[in-house]
Design a protein around this motif. Structure first.
Motif, PDB file in Angstrom:
ATOM      1  N   ARG A  22     -13.461   2.874   5.192  1.00 34.26           N
ATOM      2  CA  ARG A  22     -13.825   1.746   6.373  1.00 34.26           C
ATOM      3  C   ARG A  22     -15.085   2.268   7.250  1.00 34.26           C
ATOM      4  N   LEU A  23     -15.215   3.384   7.718  1.00 34.85           N
ATOM      5  CA  LEU A  23     -16.288   3.814   8.518  1.00 34.85           C
ATOM      6  C   LEU A  23     -17.548   3.782   7.577  1.00 34.85           C
ATOM      7  N   ARG A  24     -17.587   4.111   6.572  1.00 39.12           N
ATOM      8  CA  ARG A  24     -18.775   4.016   5.900  1.00 39.12           C
ATOM      9  C   ARG A  24     -19.371   2.352   5.403  1.00 39.12           C
ATOM     10  N   LEU A  25     -18.236   1.733   5.234  1.00 32.76           N
ATOM     11  CA  LEU A  25     -18.537   0.261   5.388  1.00 32.76           C
ATOM     12  C   LEU A  25     -19.231  -0.110   6.247  1.00 32.76           C
ATOM     13  N   VAL A  26     -18.632   0.238   7.558  1.00 32.05           N
ATOM     14  CA  VAL A  26     -19.307  -0.476   8.726  1.00 32.05           C
ATOM     15  C   VAL A  26     -20.685   0.423   8.892  1.00 32.05           C
ATOM     16  N   LEU A  39     -18.931  -7.254   0.631  1.00 37.27           N
ATOM     17  CA  LEU A  39     -18.696  -6.083  -0.216  1.00 37.27           C
ATOM     18  C   LEU A  39     -17.442  -6.316  -0.794  1.00 37.27           C
ATOM     19  N   GLU A  40     -16.372  -6.399  -0.288  1.00 30.61           N
ATOM     20  CA  GLU A  40     -14.934  -6.183  -0.774  1.00 30.61           C
ATOM     21  C   GLU A  40     -14.994  -7.515  -1.835  1.00 30.61           C
ATOM     22  N   ALA A  41     -15.262  -8.708  -1.436  1.00 29.14           N
ATOM     23  CA  ALA A  41     -15.429  -9.805  -2.450  1.00 29.14           C
ATOM     24  C   ALA A  41     -16.146  -9.455  -3.713  1.00 29.14           C
ATOM     25  N   LEU A  42     -17.349  -9.039  -3.616  1.00 30.63           N
ATOM     26  CA  LEU A  42     -18.236  -8.582  -4.648  1.00 30.63           C
ATOM     27  C   LEU A  42     -17.523  -7.488  -5.740  1.00 30.63           C
ATOM     28  N   LYS A  43     -16.806  -6.611  -5.023  1.00 24.43           N
ATOM     29  CA  LYS A  43     -16.211  -5.576  -5.758  1.00 24.43           C
ATOM     30  C   LYS A  43     -14.957  -6.242  -6.476  1.00 24.43           C
ATOM     31  N   ALA A  44     -14.128  -7.056  -5.865  1.00 25.66           N
ATOM     32  CA  ALA A  44     -13.045  -7.782  -6.639  1.00 25.66           C
ATOM     33  C   ALA A  44     -13.831  -8.742  -7.815  1.00 25.66           C
ATOM     34  N   ASP A  45     -15.044  -9.331  -7.464  1.00 28.14           N
ATOM     35  CA  ASP A  45     -15.596 -10.059  -8.779  1.00 28.14           C
ATOM     36  C   ASP A  45     -15.901  -9.179  -9.884  1.00 28.14           C
ATOM     37  N   THR A  59      -7.661   2.236  -9.315  1.00 28.95           N
ATOM     38  CA  THR A  59      -7.217   2.922  -8.312  1.00 28.95           C
ATOM     39  C   THR A  59      -8.444   3.953  -7.836  1.00 28.95           C
ATOM     40  N   ASN A  60      -9.364   4.376  -8.765  1.00 32.31           N
ATOM     41  CA  ASN A  60     -10.408   5.442  -8.757  1.00 32.31           C
ATOM     42  C   ASN A  60     -11.678   4.672  -8.644  1.00 32.31           C
ATOM     43  N   LEU A  61     -11.733   3.458  -8.740  1.00 30.37           N
ATOM     44  CA  LEU A  61     -13.037   2.624  -8.736  1.00 30.37           C
ATOM     45  C   LEU A  61     -13.778   2.625  -7.344  1.00 30.37           C
ATOM     46  N   GLU A  62     -14.989   2.856  -7.286  1.00 27.12           N
ATOM     47  CA  GLU A  62     -15.776   3.150  -6.296  1.00 27.12           C
ATOM     48  C   GLU A  62     -16.900   2.133  -6.184  1.00 27.12           C
ATOM     49  N   VAL A  63     -17.138   1.311  -5.201  1.00 26.68           N
ATOM     50  CA  VAL A  63     -18.537   0.272  -5.157  1.00 26.68           C
ATOM     51  C   VAL A  63     -18.886   0.642  -3.992  1.00 26.68           C
ATOM     52  N   SER A  64     -20.259   0.763  -3.839  1.00 29.72           N
ATOM     53  CA  SER A  64     -20.822   1.082  -2.550  1.00 29.72           C
ATOM     54  C   SER A  64     -22.417   0.508  -2.581  1.00 29.72           C
ATOM     55  N   LEU A  65     -22.967   0.442  -1.440  1.00 32.53           N
ATOM     56  CA  LEU A  65     -24.436   0.273  -1.170  1.00 32.53           C
ATOM     57  C   LEU A  65     -25.053   1.365  -0.677  1.00 32.53           C
ATOM     58  N   ASP A  66     -25.897   1.843  -1.141  1.00 28.22           N
ATOM     59  CA  ASP A  66     -26.876   2.907  -0.802  1.00 28.22           C
ATOM     60  C   ASP A  66     -28.145   2.331  -0.180  1.00 28.22           C
ATOM     61  N   SER A  67     -28.676   2.697   0.939  1.00 30.98           N
ATOM     62  CA  SER A  67     -29.765   2.123   1.475  1.00 30.98           C
ATOM     63  C   SER A  67     -30.953   3.330   1.703  1.00 30.98           C
TER      64      SER A  67
END
Length: 89
Positions: A22-26, A39-45, A59-67
């Motif tokens: 959650r902190l990382r997403l913020v 981002l959560e909607a994109l992950k669900a899609d 359960t082990n899926l990870e989706v993130s944005l790196d800038s």
């Protein structure tokens, strides 16, 4: 071995990992102007579409944005358990 013992005796740091995510997403939101909700909607899609073709470990899926500088990259780590068989082809 340590991971097995941790899971066996119930000292899994699940809530710690959830708080960390959650902190990382913020932080990503602050840097990229993309809300955690989007981002959560994109992950669900992505899960829905990929699940049409593959058996995945959600359960082990990870989706993130790196800038980096002025660019943003969507990074997805999706463990694949197997392929689904084509029906009716």
């Amino acid at each position: 071995m340590l991971e097995f013992l941790t899971k066996l005796f119930g000292r899994d740091s699940g809530s710690k990992n959830v708080a960390k995510e959650r902190l990382r997403l913020v932080l990503v939101h602050d840097r990229t102007s993309i809300s955690p909700h989007i981002l959560e909607a994109l992950k669900a899609d992505m899960i829905q579409v990929i699940s049409n073709y593959m058996l995945i470990d959600e359960t082990n899926l990870e989706v993130s944005l790196d800038s980096s500088g002025n660019t943003v990259a969507l990074v997805a780590n999706i463990p694949v358990k197997g392929m689904k068989r084509a029906s009716g082809a």
